[in-house]
Motif scaffolding. Structure first.
Motif, PDB file in Angstrom:
ATOM      1  N   LEU A 125      -9.815  16.854 -26.903  1.00  0.00           N
ATOM      2  CA  LEU A 125      -8.557  16.147 -27.132  1.00  0.00           C
ATOM      3  C   LEU A 125      -8.747  14.974 -28.091  1.00  0.00           C
ATOM      4  N   ILE A 126      -9.903  14.332 -28.039  1.00  0.00           N
ATOM      5  CA  ILE A 126     -10.262  13.302 -29.007  1.00  0.00           C
ATOM      6  C   ILE A 126     -11.194  13.967 -30.006  1.00  0.00           C
ATOM      7  N   GLY A 217      -1.342  22.628 -30.818  1.00  0.00           N
ATOM      8  CA  GLY A 217      -1.261  22.520 -32.262  1.00  0.00           C
ATOM      9  C   GLY A 217      -0.630  23.750 -32.882  1.00  0.00           C
ATOM     10  N   PRO A 218      -0.608  23.841 -34.221  1.00  0.00           N
ATOM     11  CA  PRO A 218      -0.015  24.992 -34.916  1.00  0.00           C
ATOM     12  C   PRO A 218      -0.625  26.308 -34.431  1.00  0.00           C
ATOM     13  N   GLY A 219       0.250  27.281 -34.210  1.00  0.00           N
ATOM     14  CA  GLY A 219      -0.224  28.593 -33.787  1.00  0.00           C
ATOM     15  C   GLY A 219      -0.823  28.603 -32.399  1.00  0.00           C
ATOM     16  N   ALA A 222      -5.642  24.531 -29.714  1.00  0.00           N
ATOM     17  CA  ALA A 222      -5.915  23.458 -28.761  1.00  0.00           C
ATOM     18  C   ALA A 222      -5.395  22.135 -29.310  1.00  0.00           C
ATOM     19  N   PRO A 223      -4.736  21.327 -28.486  1.00  0.00           N
ATOM     20  CA  PRO A 223      -4.126  20.088 -28.985  1.00  0.00           C
ATOM     21  C   PRO A 223      -5.143  19.059 -29.437  1.00  0.00           C
ATOM     22  N   ILE A 224      -4.714  18.234 -30.381  1.00  0.00           N
ATOM     23  CA  ILE A 224      -5.455  17.043 -30.780  1.00  0.00           C
ATOM     24  C   ILE A 224      -4.582  15.851 -30.398  1.00  0.00           C
ATOM     25  N   ALA A 225      -5.042  15.052 -29.441  1.00  0.00           N
ATOM     26  CA  ALA A 225      -4.286  13.871 -29.043  1.00  0.00           C
ATOM     27  C   ALA A 225      -4.587  12.695 -29.968  1.00  0.00           C
TER      28      ALA A 225
END
Length: 418
Positions: A125-126, A217-219, A222-225
């Motif tokens: 995430l970070i 995220g796109p598509g 995995a999210p980036i916080a």
């Protein structure tokens, strides 16, 4: 173990009796080929208390006596705890940095290193924005081991177009206790800070970042916080130290140990005052003509007059400037193409070394003495998060958040030992 990836912290500051014009010091990874900057900083500080004494400028990393320097830094930290750092904030510090590009808001907070990884292929995430060169960690780790304090120069980025994190704090600023308002040495502009201890504001920040952590995220990636802006390797060093220390702790001790966290400043990439600029290259130990010949041989037929990647090779003066364009490059960004070339060039030219320089003026000054410079094209803000989502990390030293003097100054401190 907390589920949040940021946390409030006990943030230490110099007492009111300290000259705040001399306390803040520029990020240690600047002016790595210009020791005269650091000599000027030492003259400016004189015998007054300064964060300059609590950090190791990287220009000295390979100098004789570095071990003694580190011992002195650790001793200075202990002394500062006893006589200098007499104020504490329990929460966050909201900052406003005045630079040539405008006022840049930021929030100093603690990042949970359990939510961060620099391992290749990891999707924490970070997220780091550039590949970590693990050989750069050990000398930095030597400074962190045994250090009572950490001082952050790490700038982290939020992709927050509606300003959900910093906006509410800006709206409440006039009601916050002001902590400092000072000029920064040697042309660094001005910085002011306010204590954010109100539970509603603190919880609001944490909740907003929790939402980023829950948004793919796109598509469906995995999210980036939070993404690293400046200080990738400093954050990696904090992680390496934590993993080393964690191995000696029980789960209960590890859950709340202060070294589990790293102090950093969060900024919103959509702030108009944040300028994302390319980082240029200077290759020492070779003249421009010989360097250009090696570059032409490497790229061969991919060099042309049309293409998406443009860069300039410079030498002793503007008359030597040469423009180059790459057709159908293998790397998606120009910095990646240049790094691929340098990766092939440097091992066969041991007499040469490369440095990564902020600002065209500094590059030209160094090249005037006989080095070869590579000026890279502008870097677009939208490419940053997109590039990390799609490519994992950006090429090494792709972008910089402003010129060298606009980097973060060490100011706030936090204990990392129990």
């Amino acid at each position: 173990m907390t589920e949040h990836i940021i946390a409030p912290a006990e943030i230490l500051l110099p007492g009111e009796h300290i000259d705040m014009k001399k306390w803040p010091a520029l990020a240690c990874d600047q002016f790595t080929s210009q020791p005269e900057y650091w000599q000027a900083a030492e003259r400016f500080v004189g015998s007054e208390p300064s964060a300059l004494r609590l950090v190791l400028p990287e220009v000295y990393l390979e100098e004789p006596g570095v071990e003694k320097r580190i011992e002195t830094i650790h001793a200075e930290m202990n002394q500062a705890l006893g006589s200098v750092l007499s104020r504490a904030v329990h929460g966050f510090v909201y900052t406003e940095r005045c630079t040539e590009s405008g006022v840049r808001p930021g929030l100093v907070c603690a990042l949970d290193l359990e939510a961060y990884s620099y391992e290749s292929g990891a999707e924490p995430l970070i997220r780091p924005t550039e590949g970590t060169v693990t050989s750069r960690i050990p000398p930095r780790l030597a400074v962190r081991r045994g250090a009572a304090l950490e001082l952050p120069h790490i700038l982290m980025l939020l992709d927050d177009p509606t300003d959900t994190v910093l906006g509410p704090i800006v709206a409440a600023k006039e009601h916050l206790p002001k902590l400092y308002d000072t000029e920064l040495m040697l042309g660094g502009g001005n910085v002011a800070g306010w204590a954010v201890e109100d539970r509603t504001l603190v919880d609001g920040v944490i909740a907003a970042i929790d939402r980023f952590a829950a948004t793919p995220g796109p598509g469906g990636r995995a999210p980036i916080a939070i993404a690293a802006g400046d200080g990738n390797h400093s954050l990696a060093t904090a992680k390496a130290y934590w993993e080393e220390l964690k191995a000696t702790l029980s789960p209960e001790e590890a859950a709340n140990h202060p070294a589990r966290y790293a102090l950093a400043e969060l900024e919103n990439i959509h702030s108009p005052a944040i300028l994302i600029e390319p980082i240029h290259r200077v290759v020492f130990g070779i003249e421009k003509a010989a360097f250009t010949a090696a570059l032409k041989e490497y790229f061969g037929e991919t060099l042309g007059s049309e293409g998406e990647q443009h860069f300039t090779i410079i030498g002793r003066g503007p008359a030597e400037d040469e423009q180059f364009t790459l057709r159908e490059p293998k790397e998606p960004l120009c910095a990646g193409s240049i790094e691929a070339f340098l990766g092939a060039f440097l091992p066969s030219h041991p007499e040469c070394r490369v440095d990564y320089i902020h600002g065209e003026e500094a590059v030209r000054a160094l090249c005037a003495e006989g080095a070869a410079g590579i000026l890279l094209p502008p870097f677009e803000k939208d490419d940053l998060f997109k590039g990390v989502y799609l490519g994992g990390v950006l090429p090494r030293k792709t972008f910089s958040m402003g010129h060298a003097e606009e980097k973060r100054y060490y100011l706030e401190c936090r204990r990392i030992q129990k």
